[in-house]
Design a protein around this motif. Structure first.
Motif, PDB file in Angstrom:
ATOM      1  N   ILE A  15       0.829  -1.204   0.000  1.00  0.00           N
ATOM      2  CA  ILE A  15       0.000   0.000   0.000  1.00  0.00           C
ATOM      3  C   ILE A  15       0.865   1.256   0.000  1.00  0.00           C
ATOM      4  O   ILE A  15       0.489   2.274  -0.575  1.00  0.00           O
ATOM      5  CB  ILE A  15      -0.961  -0.020   1.198  1.00  0.00           C
ATOM      6  CG1 ILE A  15      -1.990  -1.136   0.996  1.00  0.00           C
ATOM      7  CG2 ILE A  15      -1.655   1.323   1.372  1.00  0.00           C
ATOM      8  CD1 ILE A  15      -2.981  -1.277   2.121  1.00  0.00           C
ATOM      9  N   TYR A  16       2.008   1.187   0.644  1.00  0.00           N
ATOM     10  CA  TYR A  16       2.924   2.324   0.634  1.00  0.00           C
ATOM     11  C   TYR A  16       4.361   1.833   0.714  1.00  0.00           C
ATOM     12  O   TYR A  16       4.633   0.675   1.031  1.00  0.00           O
ATOM     13  CB  TYR A  16       2.626   3.298   1.771  1.00  0.00           C
ATOM     14  CG  TYR A  16       2.578   2.688   3.159  1.00  0.00           C
ATOM     15  CD1 TYR A  16       3.731   2.224   3.797  1.00  0.00           C
ATOM     16  CD2 TYR A  16       1.374   2.589   3.848  1.00  0.00           C
ATOM     17  CE1 TYR A  16       3.684   1.677   5.072  1.00  0.00           C
ATOM     18  CE2 TYR A  16       1.325   2.038   5.126  1.00  0.00           C
ATOM     19  CZ  TYR A  16       2.470   1.580   5.728  1.00  0.00           C
ATOM     20  OH  TYR A  16       2.422   1.038   6.983  1.00  0.00           O
ATOM     21  N   LYS A  17       5.274   2.738   0.394  1.00  0.00           N
ATOM     22  CA  LYS A  17       6.704   2.506   0.582  1.00  0.00           C
ATOM     23  C   LYS A  17       7.229   3.650   1.439  1.00  0.00           C
ATOM     24  O   LYS A  17       7.267   4.789   0.990  1.00  0.00           O
ATOM     25  CB  LYS A  17       7.446   2.441  -0.753  1.00  0.00           C
ATOM     26  CG  LYS A  17       7.097   1.207  -1.564  1.00  0.00           C
ATOM     27  CD  LYS A  17       7.951   1.096  -2.828  1.00  0.00           C
ATOM     28  CE  LYS A  17       7.621  -0.187  -3.589  1.00  0.00           C
ATOM     29  NZ  LYS A  17       8.457  -0.338  -4.806  1.00  0.00           N
ATOM     30  N   GLY A  18       7.599   3.329   2.668  1.00  0.00           N
ATOM     31  CA  GLY A  18       8.018   4.380   3.585  1.00  0.00           C
ATOM     32  C   GLY A  18       6.856   5.309   3.878  1.00  0.00           C
ATOM     33  O   GLY A  18       5.827   4.892   4.412  1.00  0.00           O
ATOM     34  N   ILE A  22       1.268   4.199  -2.532  1.00  0.00           N
ATOM     35  CA  ILE A  22       1.231   3.644  -3.876  1.00  0.00           C
ATOM     36  C   ILE A  22      -0.167   3.942  -4.424  1.00  0.00           C
ATOM     37  O   ILE A  22      -1.164   3.412  -3.920  1.00  0.00           O
ATOM     38  CB  ILE A  22       1.523   2.127  -3.859  1.00  0.00           C
ATOM     39  CG1 ILE A  22       2.929   1.878  -3.295  1.00  0.00           C
ATOM     40  CG2 ILE A  22       1.385   1.531  -5.268  1.00  0.00           C
ATOM     41  CD1 ILE A  22       3.245   0.415  -3.033  1.00  0.00           C
ATOM     42  N   GLU A  23      -0.240   4.804  -5.415  1.00  0.00           N
ATOM     43  CA  GLU A  23      -1.529   5.340  -5.863  1.00  0.00           C
ATOM     44  C   GLU A  23      -2.494   4.252  -6.311  1.00  0.00           C
ATOM     45  O   GLU A  23      -3.702   4.333  -6.060  1.00  0.00           O
ATOM     46  CB  GLU A  23      -1.317   6.357  -6.986  1.00  0.00           C
ATOM     47  CG  GLU A  23      -0.642   7.648  -6.534  1.00  0.00           C
ATOM     48  CD  GLU A  23      -1.447   8.415  -5.495  1.00  0.00           C
ATOM     49  OE1 GLU A  23      -2.691   8.221  -5.434  1.00  0.00           O
ATOM     50  OE2 GLU A  23      -0.849   9.200  -4.740  1.00  0.00           O
ATOM     51  N   ALA A  24      -1.993   3.219  -6.974  1.00  0.00           N
ATOM     52  CA  ALA A  24      -2.873   2.142  -7.425  1.00  0.00           C
ATOM     53  C   ALA A  24      -3.518   1.436  -6.241  1.00  0.00           C
ATOM     54  O   ALA A  24      -4.679   1.005  -6.315  1.00  0.00           O
ATOM     55  CB  ALA A  24      -2.089   1.138  -8.278  1.00  0.00           C
ATOM     56  N   HIS A 225      -0.045 -11.860  -5.509  1.00  0.00           N
ATOM     57  CA  HIS A 225       1.265 -11.200  -5.431  1.00  0.00           C
ATOM     58  C   HIS A 225       1.233  -9.951  -6.299  1.00  0.00           C
ATOM     59  O   HIS A 225       0.862  -9.993  -7.476  1.00  0.00           O
ATOM     60  CB  HIS A 225       2.390 -12.114  -5.913  1.00  0.00           C
ATOM     61  CG  HIS A 225       3.714 -11.415  -5.949  1.00  0.00           C
ATOM     62  ND1 HIS A 225       4.229 -10.881  -7.108  1.00  0.00           N
ATOM     63  CD2 HIS A 225       4.594 -11.122  -4.966  1.00  0.00           C
ATOM     64  CE1 HIS A 225       5.393 -10.308  -6.833  1.00  0.00           C
ATOM     65  NE2 HIS A 225       5.635 -10.436  -5.553  1.00  0.00           N
ATOM     66  N   VAL A 226       1.640  -8.813  -5.711  1.00  0.00           N
ATOM     67  CA  VAL A 226       1.703  -7.557  -6.459  1.00  0.00           C
ATOM     68  C   VAL A 226       3.167  -7.210  -6.717  1.00  0.00           C
ATOM     69  O   VAL A 226       4.013  -7.328  -5.830  1.00  0.00           O
ATOM     70  CB  VAL A 226       0.973  -6.424  -5.714  1.00  0.00           C
ATOM     71  CG1 VAL A 226       1.553  -6.177  -4.342  1.00  0.00           C
ATOM     72  CG2 VAL A 226       0.976  -5.147  -6.533  1.00  0.00           C
ATOM     73  N   ALA A 227       3.464  -6.820  -7.938  1.00  0.00           N
ATOM     74  CA  ALA A 227       4.838  -6.515  -8.344  1.00  0.00           C
ATOM     75  C   ALA A 227       5.323  -5.227  -7.705  1.00  0.00           C
ATOM     76  O   ALA A 227       4.537  -4.405  -7.230  1.00  0.00           O
ATOM     77  CB  ALA A 227       4.921  -6.410  -9.867  1.00  0.00           C
ATOM     78  N   GLY A 228       6.660  -5.059  -7.712  1.00  0.00           N
ATOM     79  CA  GLY A 228       7.256  -3.803  -7.284  1.00  0.00           C
ATOM     80  C   GLY A 228       7.775  -3.791  -5.872  1.00  0.00           C
ATOM     81  O   GLY A 228       8.246  -2.763  -5.388  1.00  0.00           O
ATOM     82  N   VAL A 247      -0.289  -9.811 -10.089  1.00  0.00           N
ATOM     83  CA  VAL A 247      -0.750  -8.558 -10.695  1.00  0.00           C
ATOM     84  C   VAL A 247       0.396  -7.574 -10.741  1.00  0.00           C
ATOM     85  O   VAL A 247       1.283  -7.597  -9.892  1.00  0.00           O
ATOM     86  CB  VAL A 247      -1.943  -7.951  -9.924  1.00  0.00           C
ATOM     87  CG1 VAL A 247      -3.146  -8.870  -9.948  1.00  0.00           C
ATOM     88  CG2 VAL A 247      -1.560  -7.608  -8.484  1.00  0.00           C
ATOM     89  N   GLU A 248       0.375  -6.713 -11.757  1.00  0.00           N
ATOM     90  CA  GLU A 248       1.389  -5.659 -11.849  1.00  0.00           C
ATOM     91  C   GLU A 248       1.086  -4.520 -10.889  1.00  0.00           C
ATOM     92  O   GLU A 248       1.983  -3.942 -10.289  1.00  0.00           O
ATOM     93  CB  GLU A 248       1.462  -5.127 -13.289  1.00  0.00           C
ATOM     94  CG  GLU A 248       2.174  -6.071 -14.241  1.00  0.00           C
ATOM     95  CD  GLU A 248       3.614  -6.317 -13.855  1.00  0.00           C
ATOM     96  OE1 GLU A 248       4.319  -5.337 -13.504  1.00  0.00           O
ATOM     97  OE2 GLU A 248       4.044  -7.483 -13.865  1.00  0.00           O
ATOM     98  N   ASN A 249      -0.197  -4.170 -10.751  1.00  0.00           N
ATOM     99  CA  ASN A 249      -0.608  -3.205  -9.727  1.00  0.00           C
ATOM    100  C   ASN A 249      -2.004  -3.580  -9.242  1.00  0.00           C
ATOM    101  O   ASN A 249      -2.709  -4.357  -9.875  1.00  0.00           O
ATOM    102  CB  ASN A 249      -0.515  -1.761 -10.212  1.00  0.00           C
ATOM    103  CG  ASN A 249      -1.583  -1.422 -11.213  1.00  0.00           C
ATOM    104  OD1 ASN A 249      -2.782  -1.389 -10.877  1.00  0.00           O
ATOM    105  ND2 ASN A 249      -1.184  -1.145 -12.442  1.00  0.00           N
ATOM    106  N   LEU A 250      -2.396  -3.024  -8.114  1.00  0.00           N
ATOM    107  CA  LEU A 250      -3.580  -3.504  -7.422  1.00  0.00           C
ATOM    108  C   LEU A 250      -4.890  -3.154  -8.110  1.00  0.00           C
ATOM    109  O   LEU A 250      -5.932  -3.740  -7.801  1.00  0.00           O
ATOM    110  CB  LEU A 250      -3.581  -2.987  -5.979  1.00  0.00           C
ATOM    111  CG  LEU A 250      -2.544  -3.643  -5.066  1.00  0.00           C
ATOM    112  CD1 LEU A 250      -2.589  -3.015  -3.681  1.00  0.00           C
ATOM    113  CD2 LEU A 250      -2.774  -5.148  -4.971  1.00  0.00           C
ATOM    114  N   THR A 251      -4.873  -2.225  -9.072  1.00  0.00           N
ATOM    115  CA  THR A 251      -6.118  -1.925  -9.769  1.00  0.00           C
ATOM    116  C   THR A 251      -6.621  -3.132 -10.562  1.00  0.00           C
ATOM    117  O   THR A 251      -7.801  -3.198 -10.906  1.00  0.00           O
ATOM    118  CB  THR A 251      -5.959  -0.718 -10.708  1.00  0.00           C
ATOM    119  OG1 THR A 251      -4.898  -0.978 -11.636  1.00  0.00           O
ATOM    120  CG2 THR A 251      -5.654   0.553  -9.918  1.00  0.00           C
ATOM    121  N   GLU A 252      -5.757  -4.086 -10.821  1.00  0.00           N
ATOM    122  CA  GLU A 252      -6.186  -5.303 -11.513  1.00  0.00           C
ATOM    123  C   GLU A 252      -7.153  -6.120 -10.675  1.00  0.00           C
ATOM    124  O   GLU A 252      -7.873  -6.978 -11.214  1.00  0.00           O
ATOM    125  CB  GLU A 252      -4.973  -6.150 -11.910  1.00  0.00           C
ATOM    126  CG  GLU A 252      -4.068  -5.499 -12.945  1.00  0.00           C
ATOM    127  CD  GLU A 252      -2.847  -6.327 -13.278  1.00  0.00           C
ATOM    128  OE1 GLU A 252      -2.996  -7.539 -13.488  1.00  0.00           O
ATOM    129  OE2 GLU A 252      -1.729  -5.772 -13.309  1.00  0.00           O
TER     130      GLU A 252
END
Length: 254
Positions: A15-18, A22-24, A225-228, A247-252
């Motif tokens: 959901i976030y990094k630091g 993460i907008e998606a 599993h979400v990438a990144g 998924v590449e991002n969570l909007t999927e």
């Protein structure tokens, strides 16, 4: 993709990094809430409690229900309230861990009196402080670890995780701890009990195969599993057990 009643999101790296959202992820949570689905938030971070996570997410534009937030500080305190209610507990960690144990009215003591030692991430660790908790464990205290994360995501890369400190203590004492956090299933079981869900109505979502995905697999629920984050899809495809979805991002998810 199948729809679920209980979406269980990892936080760091998902959901976030630091301090950066993460907008998606924010968009996905907002859309789920519009559909009447309130997510759960499952984090191995023991430095925070429910209020801390709620406030952090709010600053990122995500409205989370406090009772749907499970940190390993909260889960460790709930575990000790059930199995060590009368014990003398030594805490090695940060403010979130201390708050969680205070909320359960557990007896927290100094190193000389302890018969249980709960170890969470402590970013002010020193040789002296690690030696102190080592001696508490060597002197017979039950060894409980909030989680086994080797590394943790940060805004600039990765930091040393609690699991790396735990390996140091286990090596020094010759004693393996009881783990509370992912990939153990304590927090997912708390979610299931709180909502009365069937396992086929739940899904665990995260970026770390060794914690998030294995937690769901071992608990026998679906996983995404979400990438990144910590592990790439290519790395995970080398593992014996695979997530239900990549998924590449969570909007999927939508």
């Amino acid at each position: 993709m199948k729809q679920y009643r209980a979406y269980c999101f990892d936080l760091d790296g998902t959901i976030y990094k630091g301090t950066e959202v993460i907008e998606a992820a924010a968009q996905t949570i907002y859309e789920l809430q519009k559909r009447g689905i309130e997510p759960y938030y499952i984090t191995n971070n023991a430095s925070v409690n429910r209020e801390d996570v709620e406030n952090k997410l709010a600053k990122m534009g995500i409205v989370a229900k406090r009772e749907r937030i499970y940190t390993t500080a909260v889960a460790s305190a709930l575990y000790c309230a059930e199995y060590h209610a009368s014990s003398h507990i030594y805490l090695y960690g940060e403010e979130g861990l201390r708050k969680a144990f205070a909320e359960q009215n557990l007896r927290v003591v100094g190193p000389e009196e302890a018969d249980v030692a709960v170890v969470g991430i402590n970013r002010e660790s020193t040789y002296e402080s690690l030696s102190e908790v080592m001696n508490v464990i060597r002197n017979g205290a039950t060894f409980i670890a909030t989680n086994s994360d080797k590394i943790i995501p940060t805004a600039t890369g990765f930091g040393v995780g609690n699991g790396s400190f735990i390996r140091l203590l286990a090596h020094a004492t010759g004693i393996e701890p009881l783990y509370i956090g992912k990939p153990e299933s304590t927090m997912l079981e708390l979610v299931r009990e709180s909502g009365g869900y069937a396992k086929d109505e739940m899904v665990m979502i995260g970026d770390n195969y060794d914690t998030d995905i294995l937690c769901g697999i071992q608990y026998e629920i679906d996983t995404i599993h979400v990438a990144g984050g910590v592990h790439t899809q290519a790395q995970i495809q080398q593992r014996e057990k695979q997530p239900t979805y990549f998924v590449e991002n969570l909007t999927e998810l939508l």
